[in-house]
Design an enzyme around this catalytic site. Structure first.
Site, PDB file in Angstrom:
ATOM      1  N   ASP A  85      55.277  13.899  -8.589  1.00  0.00           N
ATOM      2  CA  ASP A  85      55.238  14.691  -9.824  1.00  0.00           C
ATOM      3  C   ASP A  85      53.863  15.334  -9.987  1.00  0.00           C
ATOM      4  OD1 ASP A  85      55.939  15.790 -12.263  1.00  0.00           O
ATOM      5  OD2 ASP A  85      56.093  13.881 -13.333  1.00  0.00           O
ATOM      6  N   LYS A  98      49.983  13.752 -18.821  1.00  0.00           N
ATOM      7  CA  LYS A  98      51.220  14.437 -18.471  1.00  0.00           C
ATOM      8  C   LYS A  98      52.008  14.742 -19.743  1.00  0.00           C
ATOM      9  CE  LYS A  98      53.739  13.082 -15.145  1.00  0.00           C
ATOM     10  NZ  LYS A  98      53.962  14.524 -14.933  1.00  0.00           N
ATOM     11  N   GLU A 107      59.429  10.564 -17.231  1.00  0.00           N
ATOM     12  CA  GLU A 107      58.488  10.547 -16.095  1.00  0.00           C
ATOM     13  C   GLU A 107      57.835   9.182 -15.957  1.00  0.00           C
ATOM     14  OE1 GLU A 107      57.264  15.288 -16.195  1.00  0.00           O
ATOM     15  OE2 GLU A 107      55.991  13.854 -17.218  1.00  0.00           O
TER      16      GLU A 107
HETATM   17  C1  5RP Z   1      55.906  17.747 -17.423  1.00  0.00           C
HETATM   18  C2  5RP Z   1      54.634  17.348 -16.750  1.00  0.00           C
HETATM   19  C3  5RP Z   1      54.140  18.207 -15.646  1.00  0.00           C
HETATM   20  O1  5RP Z   1      53.923  17.407 -14.521  1.00  0.00           O
HETATM   21  C4  5RP Z   1      52.848  18.849 -16.053  1.00  0.00           C
HETATM   22  O2  5RP Z   1      53.037  19.549 -17.266  1.00  0.00           O
HETATM   23  C5  5RP Z   1      52.318  19.797 -14.976  1.00  0.00           C
HETATM   24  O3  5RP Z   1      53.164  20.895 -14.871  1.00  0.00           O
HETATM   25  P1  5RP Z   1      52.965  22.051 -13.814  1.00  0.00           P
HETATM   26  O4  5RP Z   1      53.271  21.474 -12.468  1.00  0.00           O
HETATM   27  O5  5RP Z   1      53.946  23.105 -14.234  1.00  0.00           O
HETATM   28  O6  5RP Z   1      51.522  22.538 -13.895  1.00  0.00           O
HETATM   29  O7  5RP Z   1      54.024  16.362 -17.074  1.00  0.00           O
HETATM   30  O8  5RP Z   1      56.220  16.913 -18.507  1.00  0.00           O
END
Ligand code: 5RP
Length: 222
Positions: A85, A98, A107
């Site tokens: 993630d 996050k 998550e």
């Molecule tokens: C979603 C998250 C994402 O991992 C975080 O916002 C990063 O997003 P991106 O990869 O679009 O920069 O925690 O809830």
């Protein structure tokens, strides 16, 4: 190299952590989406994936990757082999913020059910102290004002995320202006407030490995 190109590189690099015959935990967001697209090339090698959001489940299914409910998965295996993630911020101890996409609770659950959390980020996400990115808190609506008051006592400026409902039917309060010197203590303090489902500090469930995209390539931080 653009930020998206750096995200693409780390998403592809994360494939090295996907083992044949396993169930993979998959995160949410634009970097996770790039990982899902890359994972499609290995879809015949894995049993399937557990999704951290409805959006991720839809994207996995769109590629023909089997999506398993977490409870069903944990009847087949003791734990997921890996959770992959993105993050909004990470510090030198691999603590994360996050929840920019609002999927923080699922998550955190999928990360907790996985042997290893591989975090895929570009170098713009690196900070000395968490808090520059507003800290998301998922809250049961009845507790909104209670949590707002506690966020203010902690020196933050809380704002309810407008027009947003989580996959669990709750609201998100984004807390601006925090300088988080002890991520684990603040994670615990906020999570102890009745009505808080979880907050976006991933210190207990911090990353085991951060893959950081830079213009010169992917750096592995272990
Ligand atoms: C979603 C998250 C994402 O991992 C975080 O916002 C990063 O997003 P991106 O990869 O679009 O920069 O925690 O809830």
């Amino acid at each position: 190299m653009t930020q998206n190109e750096m995200k693409q590189k780390v998403a592809e690099a994360a494939l090295a952590y996907v083992e044949a015959g396993t169930i993979v935990g998959v995160g949410t967001g634009s970097t996770a989406n790039m990982f899902i697209d890359a994972l499609a090339t290995k879809k015949n090698d894995i049993i399937g994936a557990v999704a951290s959001s409805e959006a991720t489940a839809q994207r996995l299914k769109g590629h023909g990757i089997p999506v398993l409910d977490l409870n069903e998965a944990l009847k087949q295996v003791a734990s997921l082999s890996v959770y992959i993630d993105g993050a909004d911020e990470f510090d030198g101890k691999k603590n994360l913020t996050k929840g920019g996409g609002g999927a923080l609770t699922r998550e955190k659950i999928v990360a907790a059910a996985s042997d290893k959390f591989i975090c895929i980020v570009d170098e713009t996400k690196r900070v000395d102290h968490l808090g520059a990115f507003p800290l998301p808190i998922e809250v049961i609506p009845m507790a909104c004002e209670l949590v707002i008051g506690i966020a203010k006592k902690n020196g933050g400026e809380p704002k309810v995320r407008a027009g947003f409902t989580t996959d669990n039917g709750n609201i998100i309060i984004d807390v601006h202006g925090l300088k988080i010197t002890d991520p684990r203590a603040l994670e615990d303090e906020l999570n102890s407030v009745p009505g808080v489902v979880t907050n976006g500090i991933f210190s207990h469930q911090g990353a085991n490995v951060v893959l950081m995209g830079t213009p010169d390539g992917v750096i592995t931080i272990e």
